[in-house]
Design a protein around this motif. Structure first.
Motif: not given
Length: 727
Positions: A695-698, A703-711
């Protein structure tokens, strides 16, 4: 009182006889000479050849009935031969005497209060009717003095042109009036003088009682026809009494026999009797016809007797297939609710004794033995299925020595308060603070299977004096040293657990094993569903059918068709006349109970609404705390899962509307919902584990923040890929 003038004299006119003749058969002659014929009602009925339905009027087996065909016995042979009737009626036994007295005193109090509040009106009615009665007595006496109908006699002689007879009758009338006037005058003087003497000499108490008695007599004389002074507190229903004519008419109309053909007549094996708010009789069909024919013609029989279908019940007689018991209720018995559950007394119960479930069509208590059995409950939505299952669960909860497990695949609020007493519970399918409900169920079923296997092993090793038949006993179950308490497992909407993908395979296999093997080890299973078929695919579908069909006792409330009814009640129920699809939609909590006994009664289940259920469960919790048997999740113990599934757990934290989550949010949700596996989880740790599962980290904007996570789409893709590979 008879006067000398009233005595019979061959040379005198017989006035009394003439007066009686006028009242019975003599035509009434009016002033204009017209006459009115006195009609004999019974003769008129016979002349007109009318058939009068007397089933509302005649008593059972009265002398006016047509003699029954066949040999008569004193009582119907409904119970097996040799069965002894109880010496003390059930209602007067020690365990029931208190309730019987309470019901009797309650009814007495109600009737007394009903009439007490209306006593002023009763007094006014009594006075009014007494006044009417006094006037009626005076009028009758004056009519007697004046000689009623004398004008008709005089007119008759005048029309016959007989002056001599006219003068004779006129003299008789004057003489009779004189004598009767003397009698009435003497009566009036006697009453007047006697009244003054009584007022002066008789004590006031006796005088008052005499006055009350006189008022009541006058009120009875003066009350209008069909009226009563005291009303009815409890209205008794008007019902059709069963008699031979009505039954024969119904059976011949249903084509179950032919009165004009030899050997095709309907016969009776007993006299008609009363039982449980209805009438019953043994019916013998012609040779070649049997119970199946009568069951199929039940609707025609009901129509022939002019009653509702729900009032007609046909049951098997063990002596002959062509003989059956016909019971016809006075009114629709299924429309009357059974009332609140007797468990509201909140007293301890015993799982080894039958649980009160409801009332049958005749008002008898129906109990279900939960030990050594499994019970399937099926119905359409909102027909009382959950309430029926919950009634039995409340009974099990009030036994502090019974371990309880409650699982509701629908997640309704009806079962959630069982968290007060249940060792294991899970509601719905959504992830909760207690964990994934499906995982909790799976963990419990794995443990229960191992427990059953271990229990059989331990029972086989116990001494014969402790375990004489190699089976669980009440003493063993309640002794903590043996660690074999009775378990009562309740699953509502269990079809949901057969539709969970890969997880359902193991759940289905475990449930099939338990329903076949566990009851004999002291595991009671009660399972309810609104979808008894068409669940799952392949192996899961066949296991669902196996699980459904291996229940020993079935309870079907209203279903959509006879086919669905047969699935719930078991194959062959429809051919025996049991079809729950015929129950009316208005019958809430009413169903057919098959397999609990030799009979298959219609049961009106007891009602335990949410406040009543909570009251019972609070009492059950106190009982368990007092006996020291409160344990499991109800006691705050954590139910740890045997294994964890990181991919599935991460997928479960996404809501439907969320397309992506930051790793920090995923870690926080997992730690909050499944702390036993993810209490110390960090964002970096879950990121690494998920990347290992491809599962790639994208970048995820949230909430106004652009951070690494999962889709969410990537997580679902990984799950589908794993399932396709069989991993």
């Amino acid at each position: 009182m008879t006067s000398p003038n009233d005595q019979h004299d061959p040379g005198r006119f017989d006035w009394n006889r003439a007066e009686n003749d006028l009242n019975t058969s003599t035509p009434a002659v009016g002033p204009d000479g017209s006459t009115a014929e006195v009609v004999d009602l019974d003769a008129a009925r016979g002349r007109r050849g009318q058939v009068w339905d007397t089933s509302y009027e005649i008593e059972l087996d009265s002398a006016d009935q047509t003699p029954l065909v066949g040999e008569l016995v004193d009582a119907p042979v409904i119970a097996p031969e040799g069965t002894r009737r109880p010496i003390i009626p059930v209602s007067l036994r020690p365990e029931n005497l208190r309730d019987t007295l309470a019901r009797f005193l309650g009814q007495v109090a109600y009737v007394s209060g009903f009439h007490a509040i209306r006593s002023p009106w009763y007094l006014l009615q009594t006075l009014w009717f007494a006044l009417r009665g006094l006037l009626r007595v005076v009028r009758l006496q004056l009519g007697w003095w004046w000689v009623r109908n004398h004008f008709a006699l005089l007119q008759h002689t005048a029309d016959a042109n007989d002056p001599h007879e006219w003068l004779k009758i006129h003299r008789e009338i004057k003489s009779t009036r004189l004598w009767r006037g003397i009698v009435l005058g003497t009566e009036a003087v006697t009453i007047l003088i006697g009244g003054f003497i009584a007022w002066a000499l008789v004590p006031r108490l006796y005088l008052g009682l005499a006055l009350v008695g006189a008022l009541l007599v006058l009120a009875h004389v003066g009350r209008p026809a069909g009226r009563t002074i005291i009303g009815t507190a409890i209205v008794a229903p008007r019902f059709r009494k069963l008699n031979s004519d009505v039954v024969l008419r119904a059976y011949y109309a249903a084509k179950l026999g032919d009165p004009d053909k030899a050997g095709q007549q309907i016969q009776f094996g007993s006299r008609m009797g009363r039982e449980g708010g209805g009438s019953h009789v043994l019916v013998d069909l012609p040779y070649g016809k049997g119970l199946d024919d009568a069951v199929k013609a039940r609707g025609a029989i009901a129509s022939g007797m002019d009653v509702a279908l729900s009032q007609v019940f046909i049951s098997r007689d063990p002596s002959s297939h062509r003989r059956h018991v016909l019971w016809v209720a006075d009114r629709d018995p299924l429309a009357l609710p059974a009332g609140r559950t007797p468990l509201l007394r909140c007293k301890p119960t015993d799982i080894w004794q039958p649980a009160p479930f409801g009332l049958d069509e005749r008002g008898n208590v129906v109990s279900v033995n939960l030990m050594w059995t499994s019970l399937l409950i099926g119905a359409q939505p909102r027909q009382g299925k959950t309430f029926a299952a919950r009634t039995l669960a409340l009974y099990a909860a009030l036994d502090p020595y019974v371990k309880l497990a409650v699982f509701d695949g629908g997640g309704k609020p009806d079962w959630r308060r069982f968290a007060l007493v249940a060792d294991w519970y899970a509601f719905g399918l959504a992830l909760t603070r207690d964990g994934d409900p499906a995982d909790i169920l799976l963990g419990f079923l794995r443990w229960l299977k191992a427990e059953v296997q271990d229990r059989y092993e331990r029972l086989s090793q116990l001494p014969v004096d402790v375990c004489p038949e190699g089976k669980l006993t009440r003493e063993i179950a309640r002794d903590p040293k043996y660690r074999m308490p009775v378990w009562a497992v309740f699953m509502d909407e269990f079809q949901e657990y057969f539709d969970l993908g890969e997880q359902s395979k193991e759940i289905a296999g475990l449930l099939v094993y338990l329903v076949k093997v566990a009851p004999a080890a002291g595991i009671c299973l009660v399972d309810a569903t609104q979808r008894p078929s068409g669940i799952g695919n392949g192996q899961v579908a066949s296991q669902f059918i196996s699980f459904r069909d291996n229940h020993q006792v079935r309870f079907a409330l209203r279903t959509g068709s006879w086919q669905v009814s047969d699935l719930v009640l078991g194959s062959g129920a429809y051919s025996e006349g049991f079809d729950s699809s015929t129950l009316l939609p208005t019958y809430k909590g009413v169903g057919m109970l098959r397999g609990a006994s030799d009979a298959t009664p219609m049961v009106r289940t007891y009602l335990a609404e949410a406040p009543d259920a909570e009251k019972i469960l609070l009492a059950a919790r106190k009982l368990r705390e007092h006996t020291g048997t409160l344990s499991g999740m109800a006691a705050g113990e954590q139910v740890a899962r045997e294994t964890r599934d990181v991919l599935a757990d991460v997928a479960s934290v996404f809501t439907v509307s969320e397309t992506g989550l930051h790793w920090t949010v995923i870690a926080a949700r997992l730690a909050d919902r499944i702390p036993e596996h993810y209490a110390d989880l960090t964002a970096d740790a879950i990121s690494a584990q998920m990347r290992a599962l491809k599962v790639p980290s994208k970048d995820v904007k949230r909430d106004g923040q652009n951070l690494k996570g999962a889709r969410a789409a990537d997580v679902r893709t990984a799950l589908e890929r794993r399932e396709a590979n069989g991993a």
